[in-house]
Scaffold this motif. Structure first.
Motif, PDB file in Angstrom:
ATOM      1  N   PRO A 215       0.820  -1.206   0.000  1.00 15.51           N
ATOM      2  CA  PRO A 215       0.000   0.000   0.000  1.00 15.51           C
ATOM      3  C   PRO A 215       0.863   1.268   0.000  1.00 15.51           C
ATOM      4  CG  PRO A 215      -0.846  -1.604   1.574  1.00 15.51           C
ATOM      5  CD  PRO A 215       0.486  -2.113   1.112  1.00 15.51           C
ATOM      6  N   THR A 216       1.999   1.226   0.664  1.00 14.10           N
ATOM      7  CA  THR A 216       2.913   2.364   0.688  1.00 14.10           C
ATOM      8  C   THR A 216       4.351   1.836   0.751  1.00 14.10           C
ATOM      9  OG1 THR A 216       3.376   4.488   1.747  1.00 14.10           O
ATOM     10  CG2 THR A 216       2.809   2.638   3.203  1.00 14.10           C
ATOM     11  N   TYR A 217       5.329   2.729   0.911  1.00 14.35           N
ATOM     12  CA  TYR A 217       6.751   2.402   0.830  1.00 14.35           C
ATOM     13  C   TYR A 217       7.102   1.833  -0.549  1.00 14.35           C
ATOM     14  CZ  TYR A 217       6.763   3.276   5.812  1.00 14.35           C
ATOM     15  OH  TYR A 217       6.623   3.876   7.033  1.00 14.35           O
ATOM     16  N   THR A 218       6.445   2.365  -1.580  1.00 13.51           N
ATOM     17  CA  THR A 218       6.726   1.981  -2.967  1.00 13.51           C
ATOM     18  C   THR A 218       6.947   3.244  -3.793  1.00 13.51           C
ATOM     19  OG1 THR A 218       4.429   2.080  -3.743  1.00 13.51           O
ATOM     20  CG2 THR A 218       5.148   0.023  -2.706  1.00 13.51           C
ATOM     21  N   THR A 219       7.617   3.095  -4.914  1.00 13.50           N
ATOM     22  CA  THR A 219       7.826   4.251  -5.787  1.00 13.50           C
ATOM     23  C   THR A 219       6.503   4.763  -6.338  1.00 13.50           C
ATOM     24  OG1 THR A 219       8.314   2.675  -7.575  1.00 13.50           O
ATOM     25  CG2 THR A 219      10.188   3.677  -6.442  1.00 13.50           C
ATOM     26  N   GLU A 220       5.522   3.876  -6.519  1.00 13.72           N
ATOM     27  CA  GLU A 220       4.201   4.298  -6.998  1.00 13.72           C
ATOM     28  C   GLU A 220       3.544   5.241  -6.001  1.00 13.72           C
ATOM     29  OE1 GLU A 220       2.708   0.392  -9.526  1.00 13.72           O
ATOM     30  OE2 GLU A 220       2.435   0.446  -7.353  1.00 13.72           O
ATOM     31  N   ASP A 221       3.552   4.846  -4.731  1.00  9.62           N
ATOM     32  CA  ASP A 221       2.925   5.679  -3.719  1.00  9.62           C
ATOM     33  C   ASP A 221       3.716   6.955  -3.488  1.00  9.62           C
ATOM     34  OD1 ASP A 221       0.811   6.087  -1.794  1.00  9.62           O
ATOM     35  OD2 ASP A 221       2.310   5.729  -0.229  1.00  9.62           O
ATOM     36  N   MET A 222       5.043   6.883  -3.588  1.00  7.81           N
ATOM     37  CA  MET A 222       5.866   8.082  -3.460  1.00  7.81           C
ATOM     38  C   MET A 222       5.475   9.111  -4.514  1.00  7.81           C
ATOM     39  SD  MET A 222       9.601   6.346  -2.760  1.00  7.81           S
ATOM     40  CE  MET A 222      10.500   7.901  -2.852  1.00  7.81           C
ATOM     41  N   ALA A 223       5.278   8.651  -5.741  1.00  5.27           N
ATOM     42  CA  ALA A 223       4.893   9.570  -6.815  1.00  5.27           C
ATOM     43  C   ALA A 223       3.526  10.191  -6.539  1.00  5.27           C
ATOM     44  CB  ALA A 223       4.878   8.831  -8.152  1.00  5.27           C
ATOM     45  N   ARG A 224       2.576   9.373  -6.063  1.00  8.18           N
ATOM     46  CA  ARG A 224       1.245   9.892  -5.749  1.00  8.18           C
ATOM     47  C   ARG A 224       1.310  10.955  -4.661  1.00  8.18           C
ATOM     48  NH1 ARG A 224      -0.413   4.345  -6.535  1.00  8.18           N
ATOM     49  NH2 ARG A 224      -0.093   3.936  -4.303  1.00  8.18           N
ATOM     50  N   ARG A 225       2.086  10.692  -3.645  1.00  7.93           N
ATOM     51  CA  ARG A 225       2.203  11.630  -2.532  1.00  7.93           C
ATOM     52  C   ARG A 225       2.872  12.938  -2.975  1.00  7.93           C
ATOM     53  NH1 ARG A 225       2.780   9.307   2.996  1.00  7.93           N
ATOM     54  NH2 ARG A 225       1.621   7.350   3.048  1.00  7.93           N
ATOM     55  N   PHE A 226       3.893  12.831  -3.812  1.00  7.92           N
ATOM     56  CA  PHE A 226       4.585  14.032  -4.279  1.00  7.92           C
ATOM     57  C   PHE A 226       3.654  14.879  -5.157  1.00  7.92           C
ATOM     58  CE2 PHE A 226       7.541  16.465  -6.947  1.00  7.92           C
ATOM     59  CZ  PHE A 226       8.349  17.013  -5.961  1.00  7.92           C
ATOM     60  N   GLU A 227       2.916  14.210  -6.029  1.00 10.21           N
ATOM     61  CA  GLU A 227       1.974  14.920  -6.888  1.00 10.21           C
ATOM     62  C   GLU A 227       0.891  15.611  -6.062  1.00 10.21           C
ATOM     63  OE1 GLU A 227       0.632  11.882  -9.494  1.00 10.21           O
ATOM     64  OE2 GLU A 227       2.459  11.897 -10.721  1.00 10.21           O
ATOM     65  N   ALA A 228       0.431  14.951  -4.999  1.00 10.34           N
ATOM     66  CA  ALA A 228      -0.600  15.543  -4.141  1.00 10.34           C
ATOM     67  C   ALA A 228      -0.082  16.804  -3.460  1.00 10.34           C
ATOM     68  CB  ALA A 228      -1.055  14.529  -3.096  1.00 10.34           C
ATOM     69  N   LEU A 229       1.184  16.771  -3.021  1.00  9.32           N
ATOM     70  CA  LEU A 229       1.766  17.963  -2.400  1.00  9.32           C
ATOM     71  C   LEU A 229       1.879  19.102  -3.408  1.00  9.32           C
ATOM     72  CD1 LEU A 229       3.069  19.385   0.009  1.00  9.32           C
ATOM     73  CD2 LEU A 229       5.265  18.388  -0.692  1.00  9.32           C
ATOM     74  N   ILE A 230       2.296  18.783  -4.627  1.00 10.63           N
ATOM     75  CA  ILE A 230       2.404  19.816  -5.668  1.00 10.63           C
ATOM     76  C   ILE A 230       1.044  20.452  -5.938  1.00 10.63           C
ATOM     77  CG2 ILE A 230       2.901  20.226  -8.106  1.00 10.63           C
ATOM     78  CD1 ILE A 230       5.383  19.877  -6.360  1.00 10.63           C
ATOM     79  N   ARG A 231       0.000  19.616  -5.988  1.00 10.50           N
ATOM     80  CA  ARG A 231      -1.349  20.155  -6.226  1.00 10.50           C
ATOM     81  C   ARG A 231      -1.756  21.088  -5.087  1.00 10.50           C
ATOM     82  NH1 ARG A 231      -2.331  14.840  -8.131  1.00 10.50           N
ATOM     83  NH2 ARG A 231      -3.254  14.238  -6.104  1.00 10.50           N
ATOM     84  N   GLN A 232      -1.413  20.730  -3.855  1.00  7.00           N
ATOM     85  CA  GLN A 232      -1.716  21.588  -2.723  1.00  7.00           C
ATOM     86  C   GLN A 232      -1.010  22.938  -2.853  1.00  7.00           C
ATOM     87  OE1 GLN A 232      -0.672  18.923   0.674  1.00  7.00           O
ATOM     88  NE2 GLN A 232      -2.659  19.557   1.477  1.00  7.00           N
ATOM     89  N   LEU A 233       0.265  22.886  -3.229  1.00  5.20           N
ATOM     90  CA  LEU A 233       1.050  24.105  -3.358  1.00  5.20           C
ATOM     91  C   LEU A 233       0.514  24.982  -4.499  1.00  5.20           C
ATOM     92  CD1 LEU A 233       4.662  22.700  -2.857  1.00  5.20           C
ATOM     93  CD2 LEU A 233       3.219  23.867  -1.183  1.00  5.20           C
ATOM     94  N   GLU A 234       0.147  24.352  -5.599  1.00  4.87           N
ATOM     95  CA  GLU A 234      -0.392  25.101  -6.741  1.00  4.87           C
ATOM     96  C   GLU A 234      -1.710  25.765  -6.386  1.00  4.87           C
ATOM     97  OE1 GLU A 234       1.453  22.555 -10.502  1.00  4.87           O
ATOM     98  OE2 GLU A 234      -0.565  22.092  -9.730  1.00  4.87           O
ATOM     99  N   GLY A 235      -2.470  25.097  -5.535  1.00  5.20           N
ATOM    100  CA  GLY A 235      -3.771  25.637  -5.157  1.00  5.20           C
ATOM    101  C   GLY A 235      -3.693  26.861  -4.280  1.00  5.20           C
ATOM    102  N   THR A 236      -2.510  27.119  -3.721  1.00  2.00           N
ATOM    103  CA  THR A 236      -2.344  28.283  -2.852  1.00  2.00           C
ATOM    104  C   THR A 236      -1.454  29.345  -3.459  1.00  2.00           C
ATOM    105  OG1 THR A 236      -0.469  27.243  -1.726  1.00  2.00           O
ATOM    106  CG2 THR A 236      -2.670  26.909  -0.777  1.00  2.00           C
ATOM    107  N   ALA A 237      -1.000  29.076  -4.703  1.00  2.00           N
ATOM    108  CA  ALA A 237      -0.076  30.021  -5.360  1.00  2.00           C
ATOM    109  C   ALA A 237      -0.779  31.339  -5.660  1.00  2.00           C
ATOM    110  CB  ALA A 237       0.444  29.400  -6.638  1.00  2.00           C
TER     111      ALA A 237
END
Length: 237
Positions: A215-237
């Protein structure tokens, strides 16, 4: 919003520690973790279902042969177990290989330690991992733990979490493996003996490892988590 308003950690455990500190948690509006992991796609294809009774009473070590790994402590523990010592499969290479091989000879463990060298072919790693009952890392464990847990291997690790790498967050004492007293070969020998021949406990731990790594500790989940953070940051730009 300033870039400093976001902090990215290796693991969820570090995020929890950050948020529990009243001073630190005021330093960033967005805090996230990657749960640093590996590509388990190939492992999913190669990993054999875990049943302790069908496996050799053997341990797997995978990692660099450096002072950080403290594999010499593991060898001392095997020597203490004498005729009851399991076979230890060692995947990895490093500056201490010659010293460790000499120690094996001096301890009379030639028939208990199998040196596989550094392997990058996952199918060859799988052949070895699928034969073993548990994973052993006497020193400061990191991504090696995630690799072993992806093969559903219960782990034997020392009991000082702050002296491991961040990936120790994937380990659950009494659920995915057992701990021993750091730097204590007698404690390690006892822990090996307790875990390695308790097939019921091994099977329960193996089931638990699959619920953590995948479910986690995988490169797939790492990518999902990083993308989610970027979306959060973009939403407050």
């Amino acid at each position: 919003m300033a870039l400093a308003d976001a902090i990215l950690f290796y693991t969820d455990a570090e995020v929890e520690a950050f948020r529990s500190d009243a001073v630190l948690r005021e330093r960033a509006r967005f805090v996230a973790a990657l749960n640093n992991g590996i590509d388990i796609g190939p492992i999913r294809q190669l990993c054999r279902p875990y049943c302790a009774a069908d496996r050799d009473p053997a341990l797997l070590f995978i990692g660099r042969l450096t002072s950080k790994s403290q594999l010499d402590l593991g060898l001392d523990a095997l020597a203490l177990l004498s005729d009851a010592a399991p076979v230890l499969h060692v995947i990895g290479d490093g500056e201490q290989r010659a010293t460790l091989q000499s120690r094996v000879r001096n301890l009379g463990l030639e028939d208990r330690v199998v040196w596989h060298g550094a392997l990058t072919d996952e199918s060859r790693i799988a052949e070895i991992a699928n034969r073993c009952r548990a994973f052993l890392y006497p020193g400061a464990v990191g991504l090696s733990l995630i690799h072993a847990m992806a093969y559903r291997l219960p782990a034997i690790l020392h009991d000082q979490p702050r002296q491991h790498m961040p990936e120790i967050a994937a380990f659950r004492e009494g659920e995915t493996g057992l701990k021993f007293s750091k730097d204590d070969s007698f404690s390690l020998a006892k822990t090996i003996k307790i875990l390695l021949y308790d097939e019921g406990q091994l099977n329960r731990f193996a089931i638990a490892t699959e619920k953590v790594v995948g479910p986690t500790y995988t490169t797939e989940d790492m990518a999902r988590r990083f993308e989610a953070l970027i979306r959060q940051l973009e939403g407050t730009a």
